[in-house]
Write a protein that holds these residues in place. Structure first.
Motif, PDB file in Angstrom:
ATOM      1  N   ARG A   1       0.813  -1.220   0.000  1.00 16.19           N
ATOM      2  CA  ARG A   1       0.000   0.000   0.000  1.00 16.19           C
ATOM      3  C   ARG A   1       0.847   1.271   0.000  1.00 16.19           C
ATOM      4  N   TYR A   2       2.161   1.113   0.184  1.00 15.33           N
ATOM      5  CA  TYR A   2       3.058   2.268   0.147  1.00 15.33           C
ATOM      6  C   TYR A   2       3.825   2.356  -1.173  1.00 15.33           C
TER       7      TYR A   2
ATOM      8  N   HIS B   1       8.773   0.966  -5.499  1.00 15.43           N
ATOM      9  CA  HIS B   1       9.167   2.367  -5.406  1.00 15.43           C
ATOM     10  C   HIS B   1       8.007   3.103  -4.746  1.00 15.43           C
ATOM     11  N   PRO B   2       8.292   3.940  -3.764  1.00 19.75           N
ATOM     12  CA  PRO B   2       7.237   4.446  -2.886  1.00 19.75           C
ATOM     13  C   PRO B   2       6.344   5.519  -3.499  1.00 19.75           C
ATOM     14  N   ASN B   3       5.094   5.493  -3.056  1.00 19.37           N
ATOM     15  CA  ASN B   3       4.154   6.571  -3.355  1.00 19.37           C
ATOM     16  C   ASN B   3       4.350   7.648  -2.281  1.00 19.37           C
TER      17      ASN B   3
ATOM     18  N   ILE C   1       9.398   6.487   4.852  1.00 16.10           N
ATOM     19  CA  ILE C   1      10.862   6.491   4.743  1.00 16.10           C
ATOM     20  C   ILE C   1      11.443   7.635   5.570  1.00 16.10           C
ATOM     21  N   ALA C   2      10.866   8.828   5.430  1.00 15.69           N
ATOM     22  CA  ALA C   2      11.347   9.994   6.180  1.00 15.69           C
ATOM     23  C   ALA C   2      11.227   9.754   7.678  1.00 15.69           C
ATOM     24  N   GLU C   3      10.096   9.157   8.101  1.00 15.32           N
ATOM     25  CA  GLU C   3       9.896   8.882   9.526  1.00 15.32           C
ATOM     26  C   GLU C   3      10.908   7.856  10.040  1.00 15.32           C
ATOM     27  N   ALA C   4      11.293   6.911   9.164  1.00 19.91           N
ATOM     28  CA  ALA C   4      12.281   5.907   9.579  1.00 19.91           C
ATOM     29  C   ALA C   4      13.678   6.502   9.648  1.00 19.91           C
ATOM     30  N   PHE C   5      13.990   7.428   8.743  1.00 18.54           N
ATOM     31  CA  PHE C   5      15.319   8.029   8.705  1.00 18.54           C
ATOM     32  C   PHE C   5      15.518   9.066   9.817  1.00 18.54           C
ATOM     33  N   LEU C   6      14.451   9.750  10.224  1.00 15.01           N
ATOM     34  CA  LEU C   6      14.590  10.846  11.175  1.00 15.01           C
ATOM     35  C   LEU C   6      15.322  10.450  12.465  1.00 15.01           C
ATOM     36  N   PRO C   7      14.928   9.358  13.134  1.00 17.84           N
ATOM     37  CA  PRO C   7      15.670   9.013  14.356  1.00 17.84           C
ATOM     38  C   PRO C   7      17.130   8.627  14.076  1.00 17.84           C
TER      39      PRO C   7
END
Length: 198
Positions: A169-170, A178-180, A187-193
């Motif tokens: 669904r992503y 390849h992400p929508n 991805i951004a939420e995973a990279f932030l921490p």
């Protein structure tokens, strides 16, 4: 505003070795504090023009002649393709995925990860370490073999989705990892921490 400045060095269709080249040629000139690599399932393979891909490519092209690409795109198993306006931009990703499926169906295995892939991983790690740049890999979908390679090289990494089904669904379209926009947010939420950690 955000305390971060983000430069996207991604290139459509590039594998890990080519990404390393972009990092060396252009990425480090931006003097990054961190390099975040998003790994998608076919990034470890040689490019389709590599001689090692000849048997794989021939089997895929034979299958594609019997299954016209345009028909698959517009009338595939998931119904009319809602993102037909992106046909040109995403042709290579679709074709690569179709190649993988076609060759597999004909019993022609694609190349396994090889020394060039390992060399690229080690090169990215070493180049970042030499410059004091933090490096992290994010695997879009879990890949045990790639995780083992990263662990053996001591490269920090994490997995975004445990399986292709969880990622569906992503994804921009049903057969492509390849992400929508929602996927980009994940991805951004995973990279932030990873960039926020001391």
């Amino acid at each position: 505003g955000s305390p971060y400045r983000v430069l996207n060095g991604g290139v459509v269709g590039y594998n890990t070795d080519q990404e390393w080249q972009v990092l060396r040629d252009e990425g480090f000139s931006a003097r990054p504090d961190a390099v975040l690599v998003l790994y998608v399932g076919n990034d470890r393979l040689p490019t389709l023009t590599d001689p090692r891909m000849a048997r794989f490519r021939e089997a895929s092209e034979a299958w594609e002649r019997e299954h016209p690409f345009q028909d698959l795109l517009l009338n595939g198993p998931h119904g009319p393709f809602r993102y037909a306006f992106l046909y040109l931009g995403y042709y290579l990703q679709w074709k690569t995925r179709l190649f993988e499926r076609a060759a597999s169906a004909q019993g022609v295995p694609g190349p396994e990860p090889d020394d060039a892939f390992r060399e690229a991983l080690a090169g990215i790690r070493d180049d970042c370490a030499a410059r004091g740049v933090r490096l992290t890999f994010l695997l879009y979908e879990d890949d045990a073999e790639v995780r083992r390679e990263l662990e053996a090289l001591g490269i920090p990494h994490c997995v975004l989705f445990a399986s292709p089904r969880e990622a569906e669904r992503y994804n921009l379209c049903p057969v492509d990892a390849h992400p929508n926009p929602a996927g980009h947010r994940r991805i951004a939420e995973a990279f932030l921490p990873l960039v926020s950690a001391p």
